[in-house]
Motif scaffolding. Structure first.
Motif, short mmCIF file in Angstrom:
data_model
loop_
_atom_site.label_atom_id
_atom_site.label_comp_id
_atom_site.label_asym_id
_atom_site.label_seq_id
_atom_site.Cartn_x
_atom_site.Cartn_y
_atom_site.Cartn_z
N ILE A 10 0.83 -1.20 0.00
CA ILE A 10 0.00 0.00 0.00
C ILE A 10 0.86 1.25 0.00
CG2 ILE A 10 -1.61 1.35 1.39
CD1 ILE A 10 -3.07 -0.82 0.06
N LYS A 69 -5.02 3.90 -1.88
CA LYS A 69 -5.77 4.38 -0.73
C LYS A 69 -6.35 3.25 0.10
CE LYS A 69 -8.66 6.71 -3.15
NZ LYS A 69 -9.83 7.55 -3.49
N ASP A 70 -6.70 2.14 -0.56
CA ASP A 70 -7.39 1.07 0.14
C ASP A 70 -7.33 -0.21 -0.69
OD1 ASP A 70 -9.20 1.56 -1.95
OD2 ASP A 70 -10.43 2.85 -0.70
N ALA A 71 -8.06 -1.23 -0.26
CA ALA A 71 -8.05 -2.52 -0.95
C ALA A 71 -8.61 -2.39 -2.37
CB ALA A 71 -8.87 -3.53 -0.16
N GLU A 72 -9.63 -1.55 -2.53
CA GLU A 72 -10.24 -1.41 -3.85
C GLU A 72 -9.27 -0.78 -4.84
OE1 GLU A 72 -14.13 0.72 -5.94
OE2 GLU A 72 -14.09 0.40 -3.77
N SER A 73 -8.55 0.23 -4.41
CA SER A 73 -7.65 0.92 -5.34
C SER A 73 -6.43 0.07 -5.69
CB SER A 73 -7.20 2.26 -4.75
OG SER A 73 -6.57 2.09 -3.50
N SER A 128 -13.05 -5.99 -2.93
CA SER A 128 -13.09 -5.17 -1.74
C SER A 128 -14.33 -5.47 -0.89
CB SER A 128 -13.07 -3.69 -2.13
OG SER A 128 -12.88 -2.87 -1.00
N TYR A 147 -14.16 -6.85 2.96
CA TYR A 147 -14.78 -6.16 4.10
C TYR A 147 -15.82 -7.04 4.79
CZ TYR A 147 -12.71 -1.52 3.77
OH TYR A 147 -11.83 -0.47 3.80
N THR A 188 -6.50 -2.60 4.53
CA THR A 188 -7.36 -1.53 5.05
C THR A 188 -6.66 -0.74 6.16
OG1 THR A 188 -8.41 -3.03 6.66
CG2 THR A 188 -9.44 -2.83 4.50
N ILE A 246 -3.57 2.52 5.37
CA ILE A 246 -3.80 3.94 5.18
C ILE A 246 -3.65 4.69 6.50
CG2 ILE A 246 -6.30 3.76 5.50
CD1 ILE A 246 -4.37 6.09 3.08
N ALA A 265 -15.43 0.62 10.34
CA ALA A 265 -14.75 0.58 9.03
C ALA A 265 -15.68 0.03 7.95
CB ALA A 265 -13.49 -0.27 9.13
N TYR A 270 -17.21 2.07 4.68
CA TYR A 270 -16.95 1.65 3.30
C TYR A 270 -18.25 1.46 2.53
CZ TYR A 270 -15.58 -1.04 -0.75
OH TYR A 270 -15.42 -1.48 -2.04
#
Length: 467
Positions: free
Chosen positions: A62, A68-72, A86, A90, A211, A214, A318, A322
């Protein structure tokens, strides 16, 4: 940097350790030690590879990519895949497994040994535990942060006392190894290293690292890191500190389990307490009672209760944040309510059932997480070419899906996979017999992607938005 470098590394490293440190970080090594016995060190080595090394690499990935996160971090595969990955991540570290596990673990360690396992006791405890967690999650408050600030040192102190006592006055020597079941993941006697590797999935820390990272990056900037190189440097060093602490906890907690076999009966191939198969919570509860007495067990139970409450609160928050982000019409409070109710429902299945049902999901998600981390770290080799991402993830998904479905088939007996498919993945594909066919298939997918990258062009396609 505003503060001395090493004080910054230590402060952020302890914070990251506190983020990772939850229910799974105690129950899995305790049970692993119980069953691995004198094979302890081989099993713990495998466990640390997936439960320590991979979360560390996730944090580094990361920081390195600036995601920025798992999705990005998964978006180079495709926008659609990144979203689904993602969401699955989650839900796994949230209401389906990790949140109910916090309640079930604290119940198993602190409540069940004293008050028993009647339904009314479970209901009353669920109301208290998840009620407090929900209240903290929907009301912005520093209470959870304040508890967490003092909680981790207190828990580590109690564990240290327990570890020292286990060396000074051990229950017994390292016991004999035993397989908890015929599954590869439970083959502590026959395949301790492989069993340790797979049990390391259960901590879910590699998933959570995507997650948590960040928070570490933001903290590095607060302490004065300005350039991406400085941020990455702080993140890596802090991650190493957290990883070392996690490894020490795993080794010593597993050793407590390995020397505590005589506290339980061994019948029908499993360790039992009062005629019921044990989990890691039982191991810690009985060991703490042996070493520290009723007061020591009560203190450990209280500290773990508070730790699990703060973990559950953080996970509810969290996940709600999300899902509110991707579906803003549903409020944060509504999402928190939904996730708390779902987690409470799964809590009643009990710790062993929660762990068992999480395994098929982890067989799919963990390989995908590992591969996306490695691709992110190696992206300069192929200039971020989307084709390399897609081929590697595609082959990994196929192998992970097979392991997930095969495990689910064995668990439920509701369906059976075609024998030809089973033969291919367990006999033809290397490592398939150990539920790790994803490793050679991921490598094959990577090679195909690299060949396409070299032969068809070196264009950086990961910047293009596709679905």
């Amino acid at each position: 940097m505003k503060s001395s470098k090493w004080s910054v590394y230590l402060t952020i490293g302890l914070m990251l350790f506190a983020l990772f440190f939850g229910a799974g970080n105690l129950i899995f090594p305790a049970l692993l030690g119980m069953y691995s016995g004198n094979q302890l060190w081989v099993a713990v080595l495998g466990f640390c590879l997936t439960a320590v090394t991979m979360p560390l690499l996730g944090v580094i990935a990361i920081a390195y990519t600036g995601a920025k996160d798992a999705e990005s971090i998964a978006r180079p595969v495709s926008k659609g895949y990144a979203l689904l990955f993602s969401i699955a991540l989650y839900l796994s570290i949230g209401p389906f497994f990790a949140i109910p596990r916090t309640g079930a673990t604290s119940y198993s360690i602190g409540i069940e040994p004293i008050f028993g396992s009647s339904l009314w006791i479970k209901i009353l405890y669920a109301a208290v535990f998840f009620g407090i967690s929900y209240w903290l999650a929907i009301r912005p408050s520093k209470m959870a942060d304040r508890i967490g600030k003092y909680l981790t040192p207190t828990l580590l102190l109690v564990l240290t006392i327990l570890v020292v006592a286990s060396f000074l006055h051990p229950v017994g020597d390292l016991g004999m190894p035993a397989n908890a079941s015929s599954a590869v993941s439970d083959s502590y006697k026959d395949l301790p290293f492989v069993a340790g590797l797979i049990q390391g999935y259960g901590t879910m820390d590699a998933l959570a690292s995507l997650t948590f990272s960040i928070v570490v990056i933001q903290s590095a900037k607060v302490f004065g890191a300005k350039t991406s190189k400085e941020v990455a440097g702080v993140t890596v060093r802090a991650g190493v500190i957290a990883a070392v602490l996690l490894a020490l906890v795993y080794v010593f907690v597993a050793r407590i389990g390995a020397t505590s076999q005589s506290l339980f009966t061994f019948s029908d191939g499993v360790f039992q307490l009062n005629g019921t198969a044990i989990d890691g919570g039982h191991v810690l509860s009985q060991a703490s009672y042996f070493y520290l007495g009723a007061i020591g067990r009560a203190v450990l139970a209280l500290v773990i209760f508070l730790a699990c409450v703060t973990t559950a609160t953080g996970l509810i928050t969290a996940c709600a944040e999300y899902f509110h982000q991707i579906l803003p019409k549903v409020s944060h409070t509504a999402w928190a309510t939904i996730f708390t109710l779902v987690a409470t429902t799964f809590y009643f299945g009990g710790l062993s059932e929660i762990i068992k049902w999480s395994l098929p999901v982890l067989y799919l998600l963990y390989p995908l997480t590992v591969v996306i981390v490695f691709l992110s770290l190696a992206k300069n080799l192929f200039k971020g070419d989307r084709r390399v991402y897609q081929w590697t993830i595609g082959f990994t998904f196929v192998a992970g899906l097979y392991d997930a479905l095969a495990t689910l088939s064995t668990m439920t007996g509701f369906f059976q996979l075609p024998s030809a498919i089973t033969h291919f993945f367990t006999k033809i594909v290397p490592l398939g017999a150990y539920s790790m066919s994803w490793i050679p298939l991921a490598i094959l997918g990577f090679i195909i992607g690299m060949v396409m990258h070299v032969v068809l062009g070196k264009t950086n396609e990961s910047s293009k938005e596709t679905v």
